[in-house]
Design a protein around this motif. Structure first.
Motif, mmCIF file in Angstrom:
data_model
loop_
_atom_site.group_PDB
_atom_site.id
_atom_site.type_symbol
_atom_site.label_atom_id
_atom_site.label_comp_id
_atom_site.label_asym_id
_atom_site.label_seq_id
_atom_site.Cartn_x
_atom_site.Cartn_y
_atom_site.Cartn_z
ATOM 1 N N GLN A 178 0.825 -1.214 0.000
ATOM 2 C CA GLN A 178 0.000 0.000 0.000
ATOM 3 C C GLN A 178 0.861 1.267 0.000
ATOM 4 N N LEU A 179 1.918 1.275 0.805
ATOM 5 C CA LEU A 179 2.796 2.456 0.856
ATOM 6 C C LEU A 179 3.528 2.649 -0.463
ATOM 7 N N SER A 180 3.903 1.546 -1.099
ATOM 8 C CA SER A 180 4.571 1.643 -2.398
ATOM 9 C C SER A 180 3.646 2.286 -3.424
ATOM 10 N N SER A 181 2.378 1.894 -3.388
ATOM 11 C CA SER A 181 1.393 2.472 -4.316
ATOM 12 C C SER A 181 1.202 3.966 -4.056
ATOM 13 N N ILE A 182 1.089 4.325 -2.774
ATOM 14 C CA ILE A 182 0.902 5.742 -2.422
ATOM 15 C C ILE A 182 2.131 6.560 -2.805
ATOM 16 N N ASP A 183 3.310 6.005 -2.584
ATOM 17 C CA ASP A 183 4.536 6.726 -2.934
ATOM 18 C C ASP A 183 4.617 6.974 -4.433
ATOM 19 N N LYS A 184 4.209 5.993 -5.236
ATOM 20 C CA LYS A 184 4.238 6.167 -6.695
ATOM 21 C C LYS A 184 3.244 7.242 -7.118
ATOM 22 N N GLN A 185 2.044 7.205 -6.517
ATOM 23 C CA GLN A 185 1.043 8.224 -6.846
ATOM 24 C C GLN A 185 1.514 9.614 -6.432
ATOM 25 N N THR A 186 2.121 9.689 -5.258
ATOM 26 C CA THR A 186 2.627 10.973 -4.750
ATOM 27 C C THR A 186 3.704 11.531 -5.659
ATOM 28 N N ALA A 187 4.650 10.676 -6.077
ATOM 29 C CA ALA A 187 5.734 11.111 -6.961
ATOM 30 C C ALA A 187 5.182 11.601 -8.295
ATOM 31 N N ARG A 188 4.158 10.886 -8.807
ATOM 32 C CA ARG A 188 3.571 11.262 -10.095
ATOM 33 C C ARG A 188 2.876 12.611 -10.000
ATOM 34 N N LEU A 219 -2.783 15.364 -3.026
ATOM 35 C CA LEU A 219 -1.628 15.041 -2.173
ATOM 36 C C LEU A 219 -2.041 14.936 -0.713
ATOM 37 N N ASP A 220 -2.895 15.867 -0.298
ATOM 38 C CA ASP A 220 -3.358 15.843 1.095
ATOM 39 C C ASP A 220 -4.142 14.571 1.381
ATOM 40 N N LYS A 221 -4.990 14.161 0.436
ATOM 41 C CA LYS A 221 -5.775 12.940 0.617
ATOM 42 C C LYS A 221 -4.876 11.713 0.707
ATOM 43 N N LEU A 222 -3.840 11.699 -0.145
ATOM 44 C CA LEU A 222 -2.895 10.577 -0.121
ATOM 45 C C LEU A 222 -2.165 10.509 1.218
ATOM 46 N N SER A 223 -1.836 11.671 1.761
ATOM 47 C CA SER A 223 -1.148 11.724 3.054
ATOM 48 C C SER A 223 -2.030 11.172 4.169
ATOM 49 N N VAL A 224 -3.317 11.542 4.117
ATOM 50 C CA VAL A 224 -4.272 11.033 5.108
ATOM 51 C C VAL A 224 -4.433 9.525 4.948
ATOM 52 N N GLN A 225 -4.561 9.081 3.686
ATOM 53 C CA GLN A 225 -4.728 7.653 3.413
ATOM 54 C C GLN A 225 -3.515 6.859 3.888
ATOM 55 N N ARG A 226 -2.361 7.422 3.670
ATOM 56 C CA ARG A 226 -1.109 6.778 4.091
ATOM 57 C C ARG A 226 -1.110 6.562 5.605
ATOM 58 N N ALA A 227 -1.482 7.604 6.358
ATOM 59 C CA ALA A 227 -1.519 7.510 7.817
ATOM 60 C C ALA A 227 -2.503 6.441 8.275
ATOM 61 N N LYS A 228 -3.659 6.346 7.556
ATOM 62 C CA LYS A 228 -4.672 5.333 7.905
ATOM 63 C C LYS A 228 -4.137 3.920 7.671
ATOM 64 N N TYR A 229 -3.437 3.731 6.544
ATOM 65 C CA TYR A 229 -2.862 2.412 6.248
ATOM 66 C C TYR A 229 -1.867 2.001 7.337
ATOM 67 N N ILE A 230 -1.003 2.947 7.714
ATOM 68 C CA ILE A 230 0.016 2.640 8.729
ATOM 69 C C ILE A 230 -0.638 2.258 10.043
ATOM 70 N N GLU A 231 -1.641 3.065 10.449
ATOM 71 C CA GLU A 231 -2.303 2.814 11.721
ATOM 72 C C GLU A 231 -3.054 1.480 11.695
ATOM 73 N N ARG A 232 -3.761 1.219 10.598
ATOM 74 C CA ARG A 232 -4.558 -0.004 10.513
ATOM 75 C C ARG A 232 -3.688 -1.259 10.483
ATOM 76 N N ASP A 233 -2.662 -1.257 9.635
ATOM 77 C CA ASP A 233 -1.858 -2.468 9.455
ATOM 78 C C ASP A 233 -0.963 -2.745 10.654
ATOM 79 N N LEU A 234 -0.437 -1.689 11.269
ATOM 80 C CA LEU A 234 0.380 -1.920 12.462
ATOM 81 C C LEU A 234 -0.491 -2.345 13.637
#
Length: 568
Positions: A478-488, A518-533
């Protein structure tokens, strides 16, 4: 004496000054710990005896070391070689009521027996004189350390409260020139008067010194030394900060005379009735080396060899506070100093470098003399969870620069700071910024740890290991996908920002849309980290409850996931 061990400032911070003299004494047959003792003392505190049992003074530290020397050497009297303020500490003990008739000879080197004009700047304005050399480094880092401990007060308030010894260096001679009234201010009319030193220099007190011990004084001469300080009126801000109560120095008008050692005037060292010998051209810090032969003669010791201290022209310093161990590697990778996390040992393969520590969770200081230019690696290893503070500094005769930062660390986490020293350039030291570890590498490292635990038997079976690995692999994807979208999206933002053909309003709308994404991706990223950990932690607790993981494996993964959380 109360709490000597806890309150002692026994770091050998200015050891370079004395290495030549120590080596000379050792070559003459003396042995440290037997008949030669290096008396470190807490230079921050007052020099004279303090009746408060909770506060140790310089005089009490000296008394402690004298008792130590007498006990280990078996003699009833000692000889003291005292440099700079150490001479005032020695005089305070010898002339004081607690003197035990246990000093045979006192040799003073550049002692400001009547004060030093330089001390006006730190005591009244919180400014550290540039010519204080090594002491400038020490005071700079000590003030930083107090700041790291949360004491957000002005330099002058800090010095008054925590380094009261500075006041005891103020001159007893007339040294302030009032530019408003065009007159030299009588010392007795100054608000911040050095009454302690005035008392120590009374005829009654000097008579005690002359009668109780044999005393000789050696001092440097012929170096430009601060004598008079022209002062003017204070600003409103100065008054609010409590600075320059006896007048604010006029920039560029300080009066230097070639009549001292660069720090202490030649008229401030001698004492009536005591032999004083001037050493032409010798600066304050060089006195222990340059006076070595005369010291040996005064002690009645024949010396075949006179050694010099290391020629330290500059120093690179690192200060860390709480809860980390530092390890510095030189640009060529051949030298290291600090704590090696791989072996759990202290290492030092850098010539002349020093590692000073006040304890695992306390301050650590690394000093590298005459550092070469290039990129140093500063590796911090967490020894507990918490906040840490870090400072790097470069000091020479002409340059003084400090950079500082702070961060969070987990137990056993390793954080690396590249520090590129360019001493000849404008940007001598960069701002401190840690290398960011690749997220995928960090996640895969935890997965590798889990697989290793399975092999060792810390995790009972493959299914249990997979329960822990599954949320980590999902997070990695999930983080890899978000990072690619963010870079693009960032690439689009750069292209649109640089495109001059797009109308301003259209460009503004496009950038607004992209930044929202970008802001939405940042929020989504935080949710993924919190949920999976959280899923990982839940599975880990279940395995512990079912005895499918050993306590060693459980504790190790708790640390690993805390470190991963810090990285992410």
């Amino acid at each position: 004496m109360t709490g000597l061990e806890e309150s002692s400032w026994n770091w050998d911070l200015v050891g370079d000054y004395y290495q030549g003299l120590i080596k000379t004494l050792e070559a003459a047959g003396f042995t440290q710990g037997e008949d030669l003792f290096i008396a470190c003392y807490d230079w921050r505190k007052i020099n004279g005896f303090n009746s408060d049992a909770a506060v140790n003074s310089g005089e009490e530290y000296l008394s402690y070391w004298i008792d130590e020397a007498k006990a280990k050497s078996g003699v009833s009297k000692v000889d003291i070689i005292a440099h700079s303020m150490g001479g005032l500490v020695s005089r305070s003990y010898i002339q004081g009521a607690n003197y035990q008739n246990d000093v045979d000879q006192l040799i003073m080197l550049g002692t400001p027996n009547h004060g030093s004009s330089d001390s006006y700047y730190p005591w009244e304005g919180g400014e550290i004189p540039t010519n204080w050399q090594k002491y400038k480094e020490i005071l700079t880092y000590y003030l930083l350390l107090l700041k790291f401990k949360g004491l957000n007060i002005t330099n002058i308030a800090t010095i008054h409260e925590y380094i009261p010894s500075v006041k005891q260096l103020l001159p007893t001679y007339d040294y302030l020139f009032d530019t408003v009234r065009q007159m030299l201010v009588p010392n007795a009319a100054i608000v911040e008067i050095n009454s302690w030193l005035n008392d120590l220099n009374s005829e009654t007190e000097i008579a005690k010194l002359r009668s109780r011990v044999r005393t000789q004084i050696f001092y440097g001469d012929g170096r430009d030394t601060l004598n008079q300080i022209p002062v003017g009126e204070r600003s409103v801000l100065d008054i609010q900060l409590g600075e320059w109560i006896d007048g604010k120095p006029i920039d560029g008008q300080a009066v230097y005379e070639p009549s001292g050692d660069g720090t202490v005037m030649n008229t401030s060292v001698p004492i009536s009735g005591i032999a004083s010998i001037a050493l032409p051209g010798v600066e304050h810090s060089a006195l222990p080396d340059q006076a070595a032969l005369k010291i040996m003669q005064a002690l009645g010791i024949r010396s075949e060899q006179i050694f010099s201290s290391p020629d330290t022209k500059s120093e690179l310093m690192f200060l860390v506070a709480s809860p980390v161990f530092p390890l510095v590697t030189t640009p060529d990778g051949t030298g290291q100093i600090g704590y090696d996390a791989a072996t759990g040992n202290l290492v030092n393969t850098i010539d002349g470098a020093r590692y000073l520590s006040a304890g695992d969770n306390e301050a650590k200081l690394i000093i590298i003399p005459n550092p070469v230019d290039g990129e140093y690696s500063l590796e911090l290893t967490g020894n507990a969870d918490g906040a840490y503070h870090l400072a790097s500094g470069y000091f020479s005769d002409t340059k003084s620069i400090v950079k500082e930062t702070a961060g969070e660390v987990a137990d056993e986490q390793i954080i690396n700071y590249p520090v590129n020293l360019q001493s000849a350039g404008d940007n001598i030291l960069p701002e401190l910024a840690p290398d960011k570890e690749d997220e995928s590498v960090a996640i895969n490292r935890v997965i590798a740890d889990i697989e290793a635990m399975l092999t060792k038997g810390w995790i009972k079976n493959k299914q249990s290991a997979q329960e822990l690995i599954r949320p980590l692999k999902q997070l990695n994807k999930q983080l890899s996908s978000i990072d690619k979208q963010t870079a693009r999206i960032k690439k689009w933002i750069d292209k649109i920002s640089a495109n001059t053909k797009i109308k301003p309003k259209v460009k503004e709308q496009l950038l607004k849309v992209l930044n929202k994404r970008l802001d939405k991706l940042s929020v989504q990223r935080a949710k993924y980290i919190e949920r999976d950990l959280a899923s990982f932690n839940k599975n880990l607790e279940n395995l512990k409850k079912k005895n499918k993981i050993t306590i060693e494996g459980y504790n190790s993964l708790i640390k690993s996931i805390n470190i991963l959380r810090k990285i992410l």
